[in-house]
Design a protein around this motif. Structure first.
Motif, PDB file in Angstrom:
ATOM      1  N   THR A 119       0.833  -1.196   0.000  1.00 13.58           N
ATOM      2  CA  THR A 119       0.000   0.000   0.000  1.00 13.58           C
ATOM      3  C   THR A 119       0.871   1.251   0.000  1.00 13.58           C
ATOM      4  OG1 THR A 119      -1.558  -1.257   1.313  1.00 13.58           O
ATOM      5  CG2 THR A 119      -1.988   1.084   1.101  1.00 13.58           C
ATOM      6  N   ALA A 120       1.927   1.244   0.847  1.00 10.48           N
ATOM      7  CA  ALA A 120       2.807   2.410   0.910  1.00 10.48           C
ATOM      8  C   ALA A 120       3.485   2.655  -0.438  1.00 10.48           C
ATOM      9  CB  ALA A 120       3.865   2.210   1.997  1.00 10.48           C
ATOM     10  N   VAL A 121       3.877   1.566  -1.118  1.00 12.03           N
ATOM     11  CA  VAL A 121       4.600   1.719  -2.383  1.00 12.03           C
ATOM     12  C   VAL A 121       3.655   2.138  -3.509  1.00 12.03           C
ATOM     13  CG1 VAL A 121       5.865   0.459  -4.162  1.00 12.03           C
ATOM     14  CG2 VAL A 121       6.433   0.127  -1.764  1.00 12.03           C
ATOM     15  N   TYR A 122       2.445   1.576  -3.527  1.00  5.70           N
ATOM     16  CA  TYR A 122       1.550   1.794  -4.663  1.00  5.70           C
ATOM     17  C   TYR A 122       0.458   2.844  -4.415  1.00  5.70           C
ATOM     18  CZ  TYR A 122       3.709  -2.029  -7.211  1.00  5.70           C
ATOM     19  OH  TYR A 122       4.605  -2.813  -7.891  1.00  5.70           O
ATOM     20  N   ALA A 123       0.468   3.495  -3.226  1.00  6.43           N
ATOM     21  CA  ALA A 123      -0.474   4.593  -3.003  1.00  6.43           C
ATOM     22  C   ALA A 123      -0.062   5.775  -3.881  1.00  6.43           C
ATOM     23  CB  ALA A 123      -0.471   4.994  -1.536  1.00  6.43           C
ATOM     24  N   THR A 124      -0.977   6.735  -4.080  1.00 10.25           N
ATOM     25  CA  THR A 124      -0.694   7.808  -5.050  1.00 10.25           C
ATOM     26  C   THR A 124       0.507   8.658  -4.635  1.00 10.25           C
ATOM     27  OG1 THR A 124      -2.428   9.040  -3.948  1.00 10.25           O
ATOM     28  CG2 THR A 124      -2.978   8.040  -6.067  1.00 10.25           C
ATOM     29  N   MET A 135       0.607   8.808 -14.785  1.00 15.08           N
ATOM     30  CA  MET A 135       0.207   8.231 -16.074  1.00 15.08           C
ATOM     31  C   MET A 135      -1.292   7.926 -16.101  1.00 15.08           C
ATOM     32  SD  MET A 135       3.258   5.659 -17.178  1.00 15.08           S
ATOM     33  CE  MET A 135       3.563   4.819 -15.667  1.00 15.08           C
ATOM     34  N   GLY A 136      -1.972   8.251 -15.018  1.00 14.55           N
ATOM     35  CA  GLY A 136      -3.416   8.029 -14.980  1.00 14.55           C
ATOM     36  C   GLY A 136      -3.821   6.661 -14.483  1.00 14.55           C
ATOM     37  N   ILE A 137      -2.856   5.909 -13.886  1.00 13.96           N
ATOM     38  CA  ILE A 137      -3.193   4.577 -13.377  1.00 13.96           C
ATOM     39  C   ILE A 137      -3.217   4.610 -11.857  1.00 13.96           C
ATOM     40  CG2 ILE A 137      -2.566   2.131 -13.394  1.00 13.96           C
ATOM     41  CD1 ILE A 137      -0.834   2.813 -15.897  1.00 13.96           C
ATOM     42  N   LYS A 138      -4.366   4.361 -11.286  1.00 13.27           N
ATOM     43  CA  LYS A 138      -4.466   4.254  -9.835  1.00 13.27           C
ATOM     44  C   LYS A 138      -4.388   2.779  -9.446  1.00 13.27           C
ATOM     45  CE  LYS A 138      -7.042   8.321  -8.244  1.00 13.27           C
ATOM     46  NZ  LYS A 138      -5.871   9.129  -8.562  1.00 13.27           N
ATOM     47  N   VAL A 139      -3.471   2.458  -8.512  1.00 16.29           N
ATOM     48  CA  VAL A 139      -3.299   1.057  -8.138  1.00 16.29           C
ATOM     49  C   VAL A 139      -3.923   0.782  -6.777  1.00 16.29           C
ATOM     50  CG1 VAL A 139      -1.654  -0.794  -7.750  1.00 16.29           C
ATOM     51  CG2 VAL A 139      -1.189   0.926  -9.504  1.00 16.29           C
ATOM     52  N   ALA A 140      -3.436   1.484  -5.741  1.00 15.96           N
ATOM     53  CA  ALA A 140      -3.953   1.236  -4.403  1.00 15.96           C
ATOM     54  C   ALA A 140      -5.417   1.659  -4.316  1.00 15.96           C
ATOM     55  CB  ALA A 140      -3.129   1.992  -3.375  1.00 15.96           C
ATOM     56  N   PHE A 141      -6.182   0.934  -3.524  1.00 17.20           N
ATOM     57  CA  PHE A 141      -7.605   1.189  -3.284  1.00 17.20           C
ATOM     58  C   PHE A 141      -8.463   0.990  -4.531  1.00 17.20           C
ATOM     59  CE2 PHE A 141      -5.060   4.212  -0.647  1.00 17.20           C
ATOM     60  CZ  PHE A 141      -4.975   3.349   0.444  1.00 17.20           C
ATOM     61  N   THR A 142      -7.987   0.150  -5.458  1.00 22.62           N
ATOM     62  CA  THR A 142      -8.790  -0.262  -6.624  1.00 22.62           C
ATOM     63  C   THR A 142      -8.589  -1.767  -6.803  1.00 22.62           C
ATOM     64  OG1 THR A 142      -7.034  -0.083  -8.270  1.00 22.62           O
ATOM     65  CG2 THR A 142      -8.236   1.945  -7.764  1.00 22.62           C
ATOM     66  N   LEU A 144      -7.113  -3.138  -9.086  1.00 18.70           N
ATOM     67  CA  LEU A 144      -5.740  -3.307  -9.546  1.00 18.70           C
ATOM     68  C   LEU A 144      -4.797  -3.540  -8.358  1.00 18.70           C
ATOM     69  CD1 LEU A 144      -4.238  -3.319 -12.228  1.00 18.70           C
ATOM     70  CD2 LEU A 144      -3.771  -0.883 -11.936  1.00 18.70           C
ATOM     71  N   GLY A 145      -5.071  -2.868  -7.242  1.00 16.77           N
ATOM     72  CA  GLY A 145      -4.284  -3.070  -6.029  1.00 16.77           C
ATOM     73  C   GLY A 145      -4.401  -4.500  -5.521  1.00 16.77           C
ATOM     74  N   ILE A 146      -5.615  -5.051  -5.599  1.00 15.06           N
ATOM     75  CA  ILE A 146      -5.819  -6.447  -5.198  1.00 15.06           C
ATOM     76  C   ILE A 146      -4.965  -7.357  -6.068  1.00 15.06           C
ATOM     77  CG2 ILE A 146      -7.538  -8.288  -4.948  1.00 15.06           C
ATOM     78  CD1 ILE A 146      -9.664  -6.167  -4.583  1.00 15.06           C
ATOM     79  N   LEU A 147      -4.936  -7.040  -7.367  1.00 14.90           N
ATOM     80  CA  LEU A 147      -4.131  -7.839  -8.299  1.00 14.90           C
ATOM     81  C   LEU A 147      -2.652  -7.802  -7.898  1.00 14.90           C
ATOM     82  CD1 LEU A 147      -4.161  -9.446 -10.982  1.00 14.90           C
ATOM     83  CD2 LEU A 147      -3.672  -7.303 -12.133  1.00 14.90           C
ATOM     84  N   VAL A 148      -2.167  -6.619  -7.511  1.00 13.89           N
ATOM     85  CA  VAL A 148      -0.765  -6.483  -7.101  1.00 13.89           C
ATOM     86  C   VAL A 148      -0.489  -7.352  -5.871  1.00 13.89           C
ATOM     87  CG1 VAL A 148       0.934  -4.890  -6.130  1.00 13.89           C
ATOM     88  CG2 VAL A 148      -0.420  -4.209  -8.114  1.00 13.89           C
TER      89      VAL A 148
ATOM     90  N   LEU B  41       9.475  -4.918  -8.778  1.00 12.34           N
ATOM     91  CA  LEU B  41       8.149  -4.322  -8.611  1.00 12.34           C
ATOM     92  C   LEU B  41       7.377  -4.976  -7.464  1.00 12.34           C
ATOM     93  CD1 LEU B  41       6.714  -3.888 -12.210  1.00 12.34           C
ATOM     94  CD2 LEU B  41       7.336  -2.118 -10.589  1.00 12.34           C
ATOM     95  N   PHE B  42       7.500  -6.311  -7.364  1.00 14.85           N
ATOM     96  CA  PHE B  42       6.642  -7.007  -6.407  1.00 14.85           C
ATOM     97  C   PHE B  42       7.368  -7.392  -5.123  1.00 14.85           C
ATOM     98  CE2 PHE B  42       4.416  -7.632 -10.429  1.00 14.85           C
ATOM     99  CZ  PHE B  42       3.162  -7.174 -10.054  1.00 14.85           C
ATOM    100  N   LEU B  43       8.708  -7.490  -5.150  1.00 15.05           N
ATOM    101  CA  LEU B  43       9.406  -7.945  -3.939  1.00 15.05           C
ATOM    102  C   LEU B  43      10.321  -6.885  -3.337  1.00 15.05           C
ATOM    103  CD1 LEU B  43      10.593 -11.602  -4.648  1.00 15.05           C
ATOM    104  CD2 LEU B  43       8.552 -10.836  -3.476  1.00 15.05           C
ATOM    105  N   PHE B  44      11.307  -6.450  -4.121  1.00 11.92           N
ATOM    106  CA  PHE B  44      12.379  -5.658  -3.534  1.00 11.92           C
ATOM    107  C   PHE B  44      11.895  -4.289  -3.071  1.00 11.92           C
ATOM    108  CE2 PHE B  44      14.980  -8.084  -6.880  1.00 11.92           C
ATOM    109  CZ  PHE B  44      14.919  -9.216  -6.105  1.00 11.92           C
ATOM    110  N   VAL B  45      11.125  -3.614  -3.925  1.00 14.20           N
ATOM    111  CA  VAL B  45      10.680  -2.272  -3.567  1.00 14.20           C
ATOM    112  C   VAL B  45       9.785  -2.300  -2.317  1.00 14.20           C
ATOM    113  CG1 VAL B  45       9.431  -0.248  -4.363  1.00 14.20           C
ATOM    114  CG2 VAL B  45      10.981  -1.421  -5.911  1.00 14.20           C
ATOM    115  N   PRO B  46       8.779  -3.195  -2.254  1.00 19.11           N
ATOM    116  CA  PRO B  46       7.981  -3.231  -1.013  1.00 19.11           C
ATOM    117  C   PRO B  46       8.812  -3.572   0.223  1.00 19.11           C
ATOM    118  CG  PRO B  46       6.833  -4.386  -2.762  1.00 19.11           C
ATOM    119  CD  PRO B  46       8.194  -4.051  -3.292  1.00 19.11           C
ATOM    120  N   LEU B  47       9.782  -4.488   0.079  1.00 19.30           N
ATOM    121  CA  LEU B  47      10.610  -4.850   1.228  1.00 19.30           C
ATOM    122  C   LEU B  47      11.431  -3.649   1.701  1.00 19.30           C
ATOM    123  CD1 LEU B  47      11.620  -7.123   3.097  1.00 19.30           C
ATOM    124  CD2 LEU B  47      13.464  -7.514   1.463  1.00 19.30           C
TER     125      LEU B  47
END
Lengths: 282, 312
Positions: A119-124, A135-142, A144-148, B41-47
């Motif tokens: 969440t911290a990494v992919y929040a806006t 780029m217009g892509i929201k990840v967290a709280f959508t 798409l975030g679940i997919l991540v 993208l999925f491991l290192f950055v979040p860690l």
């Protein structure tokens, strides 16, 4: 197979009754009796009320969301997991051992920690969320975030099922294919991929099964909006918090049946893969 | 180009091959790049984010967040829970592996499937089933409340849910290992007059000690980090029934991000230690490791997938 005919309960070794007895006792006490509680609790519901609970629009929306994000995450992991396994087995690069060890991180990192970190990494305002947002892509709280989150927790499965198969793969086969004039792509699709396919499918199924039930890493990043980004395990939690135990159990039974069917599929798949290999060996 | 290097009395064809191939050896670089980007993208950055956010407000704040009484009691409860759950599952794992690997009986593969069951059950459901049994509306709930015994929303429920979640780990590690090692050594010990316990203690366990160690540390990592199942049965009473992962959630939901990440960093550190031990165990135990059944065989695929096996 005449396994039954040759079964020898009278071995030289002692302790069979004690070991098997304790295994069955502990298995029953910790796993089987509690799991059966879910099914028995469901029988206290009438068929109508069970059906109304498990087919409510909000619940059905959560099945569909959980199913499609899990499937997509497992597919991402199948493609990139195969590629990662290939890179780890075949190529040399600095820090490879360290990176290889870190692939297992999703198995070792508590899901809640993974959830808040993603969440911290992919929040806006996060490291990756900010450029993506621009780029217009929201990840967290959508969704798409679940997919991540589901991609994160399923990441090691395909890598770890494919890796040993690739290690056993003889490079001579590829060289033979190439010397017979096959292109890189033909060598991959005709020689390498058929060998690793059972492992990829197994890894995919395991990642998919794991994603279906995942809770901890998802709830932080999902936003948890009913009908939009609410996963099925969260529906169970919500019903529990409202003391709707029968409702929670009804949804849980639907999930349990789905995961048992998947478990059956995994076992059948492995049985099939083993049989195929044995036939090839003969 | 080739003319620069003096006497190379080789025919031209083999010489041309490396020269022609060198420019198109992009594939390894591109593929490695894609794989590393995916892992980053999925491991290192979040860690990295966990540790960055934890120390954002400085080391002093970090120590205060960890020493704060609620955090400290959460750490203690987490340690107690795994101190009970791990040994119980260890004893079970050894017993199950002894029965399955050293004897033949009908329904063996069905038993292995049953042992794997907790892996395929959602953590939330793992907690729910204990609520259905021990909760106030559950099977034995009324009897328990008459006798003033609390299991759900108390420590015993947390321990039970943790045992369920970590149930297969040690067994899953030991069964293929002990199956691969066969029975000859144990049979020799038994014929030479060793008792069952002596055989187990002096012959079997030394042979599987690395696999056992790995099963235990993985079981422990999961026991300390379990969130979903524990969340259902805990009741979230601060200072009493909060484990460390639950404490992280509470802090996070209260927008105490730096404190949440400080506690999370302890768990991330535990995960890294777990991976380090795994890596050491795999790299080479002092005694030559016993080869696993040929990779790709049924159970081993599943087994590898849970990261429980060695790579040799």
């Amino acid at each position: 197979m005449a396994q039954g005919a040759f079964s020898r309960p009278h071995s030289v070794l002692p302790g069979f009754n004690l070991a098997l007895g304790y295994t069955l006792f502990y298995l029953g006490l910790i796993v089987l009796i509690p799991l059966s509680a879910a099914f028995i609790k469901t029988f206290s519901l009438t068929w109508e009320s069970f059906w109304v609970t498990v087919s409510a629009p909000r619940v059905v929306a959560s099945y569909w969301l959980t199913f499609r994000t899990s499937l997509l995450a497992a597919a991402i992991n199948a493609v990139f997991g195969l590629l990662t396994a290939w890179v780890l087995v075949r190529y040399k690069f600095p820090g490879k051992r360290f990176i290889d060890a870190l692939v297992d991180l999703p198995f070792a990192l508590p899901t809640a920690v993974a959830g808040i970190a993603l969440t911290a990494v992919y929040a806006t305002n996060g490291w990756l969320g900010k450029p993506l947002d621009e780029m217009g892509i929201k990840v967290a709280f959508t969704p798409l975030g679940i997919l991540v989150a589901l991609t994160f927790i399923g990441l090691p499965f395909v890598v770890r099922t494919v890796q040993p198969v690739l290690e056993d793969l003889e490079e001579e086969l590829e060289e033979a294919a190439k010397s017979l004039g096959a292109s890189n792509w033909q060598t991959f699709s005709r020689v390498i991929f058929p060998t690793v396919r059972p492992a990829v499918i197994t890894g995919f199924t395991l990642a998919f099964a794991r994603a279906l039930g995942e809770y901890g890493s998802v709830i932080f990043i999902a936003g948890n909006m009913p009908m939009v980004s609410e996963i099925t395990p969260l529906i169970i939690i919500t019903k529990l918090e409202q003391y709707d135990y029968s409702g929670a159990t009804a949804v849980a039974v639907v999930m349990l049946v789905a995961s048992f069917l998947l478990l059956l599929a995994i076992n059948t798949l492995q049985w099939w893969a083993r049989r195929r290999r044995n036939e090839e060996a003969v | 180009m080739a003319a620069v290097f003096p006497p190379t009395p080789m025919p031209t064809a083999p010489l041309q091959r490396p020269a022609a191939r060198r420019p198109i050896r992009w594939a390894p670089i591109v593929l490695t790049g894609i794989a590393l980007a995916y892992l980053a993208l999925f491991l290192f950055v979040p860690l990295a984010a966990v540790f960055f956010e934890a120390f954002k407000k400085g080391a002093g704040f970090y120590w205060d967040a960890i020493r704060e009484p609620d955090a400290w009691s959460a750490i203690q409860l987490t340690l107690i829970t795994s101190a009970i759950a791990v040994p119980l599952n260890l004893v079970f794992g050894v017993a199950a592996a002894w029965a399955i690997a050293k004897f033949d009986f009908r329904g063996k593969s069905f038993l292995i499937t049953l042992i794997d069951l907790p892996f395929s059950v959602s953590p939330v459901i793992s907690g729910l089933i204990y609520v259905l049994i021990f909760g106030l509306q559950g099977w034995v709930g009324p009897w328990l409340s008459e006798h003033d015994i609390k299991i759900i929303f108390a420590v015993p429920g947390i321990v039970l849910a943790t045992i369920f979640i970590t149930f297969p780990f040690v067994a899953r590690e030991l069964i293929p290992l002990m199956q691969a090692q066969g029975r000859e050594e144990e049979e020799a010990a038994a014929i030479l007059g060793a008792s069952g316990w002596q055989t187990l203690w002096y012959v079997t366990l030394p042979n599987v000690k690395w696999g056992l160690l790995y099963g235990v540390i993985l079981c422990n990592a999961r026991a300390m980090g379990e969130f979903g199942a524990v969340s259902v049965v805990s009741g979230h009473i601060r200072g009493e029934t909060n484990t460390l992962p639950l404490h992280v959630e509470i802090l996070y939901n209260e927008y105490a991000f730096a404190a949440a990440f400080a506690c999370a960093s302890l768990l991330a550190f535990l995960a890294l230690i777990t991976l380090a031990i795994k890596s050491i165990v795999e790299a080479g135990p002092p005694s030559p490791p016993t080869p696993l059944p040929k990779s790709g065989e049924g159970g081993v695929l599943l087994h590898k997938a849970f990261g429980l096996a060695r790579n040799n």
